[in-house]
Scaffold this motif. Structure first.
Motif, short mmCIF file in Angstrom:
data_model
loop_
_atom_site.label_atom_id
_atom_site.label_comp_id
_atom_site.label_asym_id
_atom_site.label_seq_id
_atom_site.Cartn_x
_atom_site.Cartn_y
_atom_site.Cartn_z
N SER A 177 0.87 -1.34 -0.21
CA SER A 177 -0.02 0.11 -0.11
C SER A 177 0.88 1.27 0.07
CB SER A 177 -0.87 0.01 1.25
OG SER A 177 -0.22 0.20 2.53
N SER A 178 0.35 2.20 -0.51
CA SER A 178 1.09 3.60 -0.83
C SER A 178 1.00 4.47 0.61
CB SER A 178 0.61 4.18 -1.98
OG SER A 178 -0.82 4.34 -2.17
N GLY A 179 0.04 4.32 1.29
CA GLY A 179 -0.10 5.13 2.36
C GLY A 179 0.58 4.93 3.60
N THR A 180 0.22 5.51 4.76
CA THR A 180 1.07 5.27 5.95
C THR A 180 1.12 3.86 6.60
OG1 THR A 180 -0.94 6.16 7.07
CG2 THR A 180 0.41 7.85 6.28
N ALA A 181 0.03 3.23 6.33
CA ALA A 181 0.09 1.94 6.86
C ALA A 181 1.04 1.20 6.27
CB ALA A 181 -1.45 1.19 6.59
N SER A 182 1.52 1.16 5.07
CA SER A 182 2.45 0.40 4.29
C SER A 182 2.21 -1.23 4.51
CB SER A 182 3.85 0.55 4.92
OG SER A 182 4.27 1.88 4.38
N TRP A 183 0.83 -1.51 4.35
CA TRP A 183 0.53 -2.96 4.26
C TRP A 183 0.98 -3.78 3.20
CZ3 TRP A 183 -4.69 -0.81 6.13
CH2 TRP A 183 -4.71 -0.73 7.29
N THR A 184 1.15 -5.05 3.29
CA THR A 184 1.38 -5.84 1.86
C THR A 184 0.12 -6.51 1.63
OG1 THR A 184 2.42 -7.49 2.94
CG2 THR A 184 3.92 -5.97 2.06
N VAL A 185 -0.33 -6.53 0.46
CA VAL A 185 -1.66 -7.30 0.35
C VAL A 185 -1.59 -8.20 -0.85
CG1 VAL A 185 -4.07 -6.99 -0.55
CG2 VAL A 185 -2.97 -5.11 0.64
N LYS A 212 -12.68 -14.36 -17.73
CA LYS A 212 -14.02 -13.51 -17.80
C LYS A 212 -15.15 -14.35 -17.14
CE LYS A 212 -16.46 -13.21 -21.82
NZ LYS A 212 -16.78 -12.81 -23.04
N GLY A 213 -16.19 -13.79 -16.40
CA GLY A 213 -17.10 -14.31 -15.75
C GLY A 213 -16.96 -14.05 -14.28
N VAL A 214 -17.50 -14.86 -13.44
CA VAL A 214 -17.83 -15.02 -12.05
C VAL A 214 -16.47 -15.59 -11.29
CG1 VAL A 214 -18.97 -15.01 -9.86
CG2 VAL A 214 -19.97 -14.81 -12.04
N ILE A 215 -15.60 -14.64 -10.56
CA ILE A 215 -14.51 -15.14 -9.55
C ILE A 215 -14.73 -14.96 -8.20
CG2 ILE A 215 -13.12 -15.10 -12.13
CD1 ILE A 215 -11.59 -12.79 -10.50
N GLN A 216 -13.74 -15.36 -7.43
CA GLN A 216 -13.47 -15.08 -6.28
C GLN A 216 -11.90 -14.49 -6.20
OE1 GLN A 216 -14.10 -18.53 -3.76
NE2 GLN A 216 -16.19 -18.50 -3.78
N VAL A 217 -11.87 -13.64 -5.20
CA VAL A 217 -10.47 -13.07 -4.93
C VAL A 217 -10.48 -13.29 -3.21
CG1 VAL A 217 -9.03 -10.87 -4.92
CG2 VAL A 217 -10.86 -11.38 -6.81
N LEU A 218 -9.16 -13.76 -3.08
CA LEU A 218 -8.59 -13.78 -1.81
C LEU A 218 -7.49 -12.92 -1.59
CD1 LEU A 218 -9.18 -15.34 1.08
CD2 LEU A 218 -7.87 -16.79 0.05
N LEU A 219 -7.72 -11.81 -0.63
CA LEU A 219 -6.57 -11.02 -0.14
C LEU A 219 -5.92 -11.42 1.40
CD1 LEU A 219 -8.61 -7.75 -0.99
CD2 LEU A 219 -6.77 -8.93 -2.49
N ARG A 220 -4.73 -11.26 1.48
CA ARG A 220 -4.27 -11.35 2.55
C ARG A 220 -3.47 -10.17 2.84
NH1 ARG A 220 -1.67 -15.59 6.08
NH2 ARG A 220 -1.43 -14.58 8.08
N VAL A 221 -3.72 -9.40 3.96
CA VAL A 221 -3.21 -7.87 4.28
C VAL A 221 -2.12 -8.45 5.61
CG1 VAL A 221 -3.52 -5.82 5.12
CG2 VAL A 221 -5.34 -6.98 3.69
N ASN A 222 -0.93 -8.07 5.37
CA ASN A 222 0.05 -7.88 6.43
C ASN A 222 0.62 -6.71 6.74
OD1 ASN A 222 0.04 -10.92 6.78
ND2 ASN A 222 1.33 -11.10 5.02
N ASP A 223 1.09 -6.34 7.94
CA ASP A 223 1.72 -5.05 8.31
C ASP A 223 3.03 -5.08 7.62
OD1 ASP A 223 3.17 -6.47 10.21
OD2 ASP A 223 1.67 -5.68 11.98
N ALA A 224 3.69 -4.06 7.94
CA ALA A 224 5.01 -3.56 7.50
C ALA A 224 6.16 -4.95 8.13
CB ALA A 224 5.50 -2.29 7.97
N GLY A 225 5.74 -5.21 9.43
CA GLY A 225 6.42 -6.38 10.05
C GLY A 225 6.06 -7.80 9.66
N GLY A 226 5.00 -7.90 8.59
CA GLY A 226 4.73 -9.18 8.28
C GLY A 226 3.53 -9.97 9.27
#
Length: 139
Positions: A37-45, A56-70
């Motif tokens: 992320s580009s803001g102050t949180a500096s998360w990795t996604v 093309k069509g319907v999909i699912q997306v899975l996100l994993r959010v970690n802080d700057a320390g992992g």
């Protein structure tokens, strides 16, 4: 915001997403990509799709959010807007996000009704200056 191009590949354009993600078992394969992320949180996604690569069509997306320390980041309100920058329009439906715990967030269903480049404009409520923009290349 940073962007990352993810998932070029072939697939049956008419097929809906596969069985999807099991919330009790995180994916064992490597993510399609990771964006900081580009803001102050500096998360990795990190980003996974079902199917992978996306199509093309319907999909699912899975996100994993970690802080700057992992460490995983829980308790976020995540908003995802599918957007086609080449056409200047979004998807036909809102992409709901469901927290899964331990930094995991499921975005489903995601409607990618046209081939082309789709941005997943992702923001974190309470962090208006922070977000990421994973990019999916849909054949």
């Amino acid at each position: 915001m940073l962007a990352l191009l993810l998932g070029q590949g072939c697939g049956d354009a008419a097929a809906p997403y596969a069985t999807g993600f099991d919330p009790a078992a995180p994916p064992t394969e490597a993510p399609l990509g990771t964006v900081t992320s580009s803001g102050t949180a500096s998360w990795t996604v990190s980003v996974w799709t079902a199917p992978a690569p996306p199509r093309k069509g319907v999909i699912q997306v899975l996100l994993r959010v970690n802080d700057a320390g992992g460490a995983p980041v829980d308790g976020l309100q995540v908003h995802v807007i599918p957007w086609m920058p080449a056409h200047g329009h979004g998807g036909s439906r809102v992409a709901p996000v469901t927290p899964q715990g331990d930094g995991w967030y499921l975005v489903a269903p995601v409607y990618l009704y046209m081939s082309g480049v789709w941005e997943l404009r992702t923001s974190f409520e309470g962090f208006s200056e922070d977000g990421v923009v994973p990019v999916l290349d849909v054949p």
